[in-house]
Design a protein around this motif. Structure first.
Motif, PDB file in Angstrom:
ATOM      1  N   HIS A   1       2.279   1.996  -3.435  1.00 58.47           N
ATOM      2  CA  HIS A   1       1.353   2.540  -4.424  1.00 58.47           C
ATOM      3  C   HIS A   1       1.087   4.078  -3.943  1.00 58.47           C
ATOM      4  O   HIS A   1       0.928   4.832  -4.937  1.00 58.47           O
ATOM      5  CB  HIS A   1       0.018   1.703  -4.249  1.00 58.47           C
ATOM      6  CG  HIS A   1      -0.347   0.538  -4.868  1.00 58.47           C
ATOM      7  ND1 HIS A   1      -0.005   0.487  -6.520  1.00 58.47           N
ATOM      8  CD2 HIS A   1      -0.469  -0.774  -4.775  1.00 58.47           C
ATOM      9  CE1 HIS A   1      -0.197  -0.511  -6.845  1.00 58.47           C
ATOM     10  NE2 HIS A   1      -0.199  -1.401  -5.598  1.00 58.47           N
TER      11      HIS A   1
ATOM     12  N   ARG B   1       0.887  -1.254   0.164  1.00 59.24           N
ATOM     13  CA  ARG B   1      -0.046   0.032  -0.087  1.00 59.24           C
ATOM     14  C   ARG B   1       0.806   1.292   0.033  1.00 59.24           C
ATOM     15  O   ARG B   1       0.699   2.310  -0.890  1.00 59.24           O
ATOM     16  CB  ARG B   1      -0.838  -0.007   1.193  1.00 59.24           C
ATOM     17  CG  ARG B   1      -1.888   1.120   1.311  1.00 59.24           C
ATOM     18  CD  ARG B   1      -2.630   1.032   2.433  1.00 59.24           C
ATOM     19  NE  ARG B   1      -3.800   2.162   2.470  1.00 59.24           N
ATOM     20  CZ  ARG B   1      -4.369   2.602   3.470  1.00 59.24           C
ATOM     21  NH1 ARG B   1      -3.918   1.852   4.852  1.00 59.24           N
ATOM     22  NH2 ARG B   1      -5.463   3.540   3.524  1.00 59.24           N
TER      23      ARG B   1
ATOM     24  N   GLU C   1      -6.343  -0.347  -8.971  1.00 56.81           N
ATOM     25  CA  GLU C   1      -7.262   0.380  -9.895  1.00 56.81           C
ATOM     26  C   GLU C   1      -8.218  -0.453  -9.991  1.00 56.81           C
ATOM     27  O   GLU C   1      -8.282  -1.584 -10.977  1.00 56.81           O
ATOM     28  CB  GLU C   1      -6.763   0.992 -11.169  1.00 56.81           C
ATOM     29  CG  GLU C   1      -5.878   2.185 -11.084  1.00 56.81           C
ATOM     30  CD  GLU C   1      -6.651   3.355 -10.597  1.00 56.81           C
ATOM     31  OE1 GLU C   1      -7.889   3.450 -10.635  1.00 56.81           O
ATOM     32  OE2 GLU C   1      -6.180   4.627 -10.637  1.00 56.81           O
TER      33      GLU C   1
ATOM     34  N   ASN D   1      -1.331   4.288  -8.404  1.00 57.33           N
ATOM     35  CA  ASN D   1      -2.258   3.398  -8.227  1.00 57.33           C
ATOM     36  C   ASN D   1      -1.712   2.079  -9.129  1.00 57.33           C
ATOM     37  O   ASN D   1      -2.500   1.011  -8.909  1.00 57.33           O
ATOM     38  CB  ASN D   1      -3.547   3.732  -8.428  1.00 57.33           C
ATOM     39  CG  ASN D   1      -4.112   4.663  -7.195  1.00 57.33           C
ATOM     40  OD1 ASN D   1      -3.834   4.515  -6.427  1.00 57.33           O
ATOM     41  ND2 ASN D   1      -4.973   5.691  -7.815  1.00 57.33           N
TER      42      ASN D   1
ATOM     43  N   THR E   1      -1.281  -3.157  -8.960  1.00 54.31           N
ATOM     44  CA  THR E   1      -2.391  -2.143  -9.356  1.00 54.31           C
ATOM     45  C   THR E   1      -3.218  -2.414  -8.192  1.00 54.31           C
ATOM     46  O   THR E   1      -3.552  -3.175  -7.567  1.00 54.31           O
ATOM     47  CB  THR E   1      -2.916  -2.316 -10.787  1.00 54.31           C
ATOM     48  OG1 THR E   1      -3.894  -1.042 -10.965  1.00 54.31           O
ATOM     49  CG2 THR E   1      -3.710  -3.760 -10.868  1.00 54.31           C
TER      50      THR E   1
ATOM     51  N   MET F   1      -6.829  -1.490  -2.447  1.00 56.60           N
ATOM     52  CA  MET F   1      -7.764  -0.867  -3.217  1.00 56.60           C
ATOM     53  C   MET F   1      -9.062  -0.736  -2.019  1.00 56.60           C
ATOM     54  O   MET F   1      -9.650   0.541  -2.106  1.00 56.60           O
ATOM     55  CB  MET F   1      -8.282  -1.958  -4.202  1.00 56.60           C
ATOM     56  CG  MET F   1      -9.477  -1.356  -5.234  1.00 56.60           C
ATOM     57  SD  MET F   1      -9.632  -2.159  -6.442  1.00 56.60           S
ATOM     58  CE  MET F   1     -10.204  -3.708  -5.824  1.00 56.60           C
TER      59      MET F   1
ATOM     60  N   GLU G   1     -14.521  -1.643  -6.779  1.00 62.66           N
ATOM     61  CA  GLU G   1     -13.541  -1.098  -5.875  1.00 62.66           C
ATOM     62  C   GLU G   1     -13.703  -2.101  -4.479  1.00 62.66           C
ATOM     63  O   GLU G   1     -12.855  -2.041  -3.674  1.00 62.66           O
ATOM     64  CB  GLU G   1     -13.808   0.279  -5.447  1.00 62.66           C
ATOM     65  CG  GLU G   1     -15.182   0.759  -5.070  1.00 62.66           C
ATOM     66  CD  GLU G   1     -16.179   1.124  -5.850  1.00 62.66           C
ATOM     67  OE1 GLU G   1     -16.912   2.221  -5.557  1.00 62.66           O
ATOM     68  OE2 GLU G   1     -15.961   0.754  -7.014  1.00 62.66           O
TER      69      GLU G   1
ATOM     70  N   ARG H   1      -8.478   2.802  -0.193  1.00 57.69           N
ATOM     71  CA  ARG H   1      -8.226   3.778  -0.725  1.00 57.69           C
ATOM     72  C   ARG H   1      -9.136   5.093  -0.404  1.00 57.69           C
ATOM     73  O   ARG H   1     -10.257   5.006  -0.368  1.00 57.69           O
ATOM     74  CB  ARG H   1      -8.355   3.765  -2.332  1.00 57.69           C
ATOM     75  CG  ARG H   1      -6.967   3.180  -2.903  1.00 57.69           C
ATOM     76  CD  ARG H   1      -7.170   3.145  -4.419  1.00 57.69           C
ATOM     77  NE  ARG H   1      -7.688   4.149  -5.017  1.00 57.69           N
ATOM     78  CZ  ARG H   1      -7.803   4.350  -6.438  1.00 57.69           C
ATOM     79  NH1 ARG H   1      -7.540   3.313  -7.160  1.00 57.69           N
ATOM     80  NH2 ARG H   1      -8.232   5.596  -7.053  1.00 57.69           N
TER      81      ARG H   1
END
Length: 534
Positions: free
Chosen positions: A75, A72, A96, A80, A94, A436, A463, A439
């Motif tokens: 990123h 994390r 995203e 991302n 990723t 993710m 997400e 986020r």
């Protein structure tokens, strides 16, 4: 004289790398023209030409138990979607939702599991969670009918085993008041017991069989937690998983990880499942299967599966895959639910008040709702709590796929990190569901907080991915949610106090299991108690 052979050797070593780099560059340019793709810059330091530094950082994070937090943080620093160059190979990372959707759904056929099948085959064979292509499609078609709502909605399956868990917790509080119990071990045994009964028609009874009923009655929770299943299937199953995780991590070198103790445990696991497979086949050939739809008989997954195939290996492979996934995902969800409720007493009190109002403080309480699949599913705040648990601690926190051909991901390329970019054939793409789902731009500035009420405010799509998505979405998610919901309701009916005995939440140490599910590395220590019961 020595110079010439050294020069030749150097050329032979460097030439393949140069050739590969040129080939990749030409492919990048071709795709840039036809697909409008942009390059994605590497996250490696400029001086790390061999790709050693990211590997060192990740190994250090794994050792510290902070690998999810590490990814994390990477990123946060590099975007991302980022590319890491590790030991000569470029891999994509990723968080995203658009990219994850493309990998799992939109361009599903462009990606595969890579070497996962090879590394897990020794135990799990050609199962649904290890296979790709036609083999996977066949397994999916075989298993899908077994997870119809009528099969997974009978909560009576959970009743007996949940009562054993409650009796252990009560006995522990009587014998050792004010002392903690390590609940994760008990919850993994609970879901082992329910899963084996659902699959085979008989439970391994790992919660109580080895310790014995007298130990349970005396409150000897240590005996139950330490000895249940020892020397039998439950312990062998756990031992095998520990090795399978390493085999996955070693990728193409998985064959190096096979200690002598593994074969003994692996054989025990196979023999156990084969016993039930042979019995079901014999029953089917001599007496015929009892009808699964009959209200007088309980549904047995294996007996229904035998109606679809009598291939002994197929039956064993699929049963082991479902058992591994079914036990670990539900046990993980329950463990993290207890973990979070113990740290958030206001949520515990609110959820318990709703449960007592709807269901009473005992099963089948007078003038209250019965504990059924439909009533559990309609208990909104219970659903919010489980959703929030799965957001912060998803059943599969990280996963990966490998491109089967040159393909494109829709966002992450170019200087602004928003353009489509090329994924080369054979390139690995790793997506962190953990990252993710935390986020801040997707879930709010309080994304790291446990706040079930957020689920009353809006809905989420790609997400939020607790049970995977696309064609490989988890078949057993309703079974897992039903068991988790039923167990939480029964625990909160019986106990009005839940105390945390562990360090602050920021010190959590997740552990990845064989099918990439997540447990707590050091266990979850809590105290269940009731001030209203003797």
């Amino acid at each position: 004289m020595l110079f010439t052979p050294l020069l030749v050797a150097a050329v032979l070593l460097i030439l393949p790398t140069i050739t590969s780099s040129v080939k990749w560059e030409l492919t990048e340019r071709r795709f840039a023209k036809s697909h409008g793709t942009r390059k994605r810059s590497r996250s490696n330091p400029w001086w790390d030409i061999f790709g050693v530094y990211p590997l060192y950082l990740f190994i250090r994070a794994m050792h510290e138990g902070s690998n999810f937090q590490f990814i994390r943080k990477q990123h946060a620093e590099h975007g991302n979607t980022m590319i890491n160059y590790i030991l000569g190979r470029e891999s994509i990372y990723t968080v995203e939702p658009q990219n994850v959707k493309t990998i799992l759904a939109t361009n599903f056929s462009d990606f595969s599991l890579g070497k996962r099948h090879d590394s897990l085959y020794v135990t799990l064979g050609d199962g649904i969670f290890t296979s790709d292509g036609e083999m996977w499609a066949h397994a999916r078609a075989l298993l899908r009918p077994q997870f119809l709502r009528s099969q997974v909605s009978d909560v009576r399956l959970f009743d007996k085993h949940t009562e054993i868990l409650i009796s252990i917790l009560k006995a522990n509080e009587t014998a050792q008041p004010k002392q903690a119990v390590e609940i994760q071990t008990l919850l993994y045994r609970l879901t082992m017991d329910t899963a084996t009964e659902f699959l085979f028609g008989e439970s391994v009874n790992s919660l109580s069989s080895s310790a014995g009923s007298s130990d349970v009655a005396k409150g000897n929770v240590t005996a139950v937690a330490a000895n249940a299943g020892r020397g039998g299937f439950a312990e062998a199953f756990n031992s095998v998983q520990d090795i399978l995780v390493l085999r996955i991590a070693f990728q193409s070198l998985y064959w190096l990880v096979r200690p002598p103790s593994f074969d003994k445990s692996n054989k025990l696991v196979h023999d156990f499942v084969d016993h039930y497979v042979d019995r079901a086949l014999s029953y089917a050939r001599t007496k015929g299967n009892r009808p699964a739809e009959s209200s007088e008989s309980k549904y047995v997954f294996l007996e229904a599966l035998v109606e679809q195939t009598e291939d002994r290996k197929i039956l064993r492979d699929q049963l082991l895959n479902v058992l591994l996934a079914g036990r670990d995902t539900t046990a993980g969800m329950l463990t993290w639910t207890v973990y979070l409720l113990a740290r958030h007493p206001a949520v515990f009190d609110k959820l318990r008040a709703i449960i007592i109002e709807r269901f009473g403080d005992t099963p089948n309480a007078e003038n209250k709702m019965p504990l059924t699949f439909e009533n559990l599913k309609s208990t909104e705040y219970l659903r919010f709590v489980l959703n929030e648990v799965l957001r912060l601690y998803p059943s599969v926190p990280q996963n990966f796929r490998f491109a089967t051909k040159d393909t494109v991901l829709p966002t992450g390329g170019g200087p602004d990190h928003k353009s489509p970019f090329l994924v080369h054939k054979g390139q690995g793409v790793y997506y962190s569901v953990w990252g993710m789902q935390r986020r801040h731009d997707l879930f709010g500035e309080d994304a790291d907080d446990f706040r079930p009420e957020r689920w009353s405010e809006r809905t989420f799509q790609w997400e939020y991915l607790p049970f995977n998505g696309g064609p490989r979405i988890c078949l057993g998610q309703q079974f897992a949610l039903t068991e988790a919901g039923y167990t939480v309701v029964r625990l909160l009916q019986e106990f009005d106090t839940l105390e945390n005995f562990d360090p602050p939440e920021k010190d959590v140490f997740p552990k990845v299991n064989a099918l990439l599910t997540m447990s707590h590395k050091t266990g979850v220590h809590v105290r269940f108690a009731s001030s209203t019961r003797c």
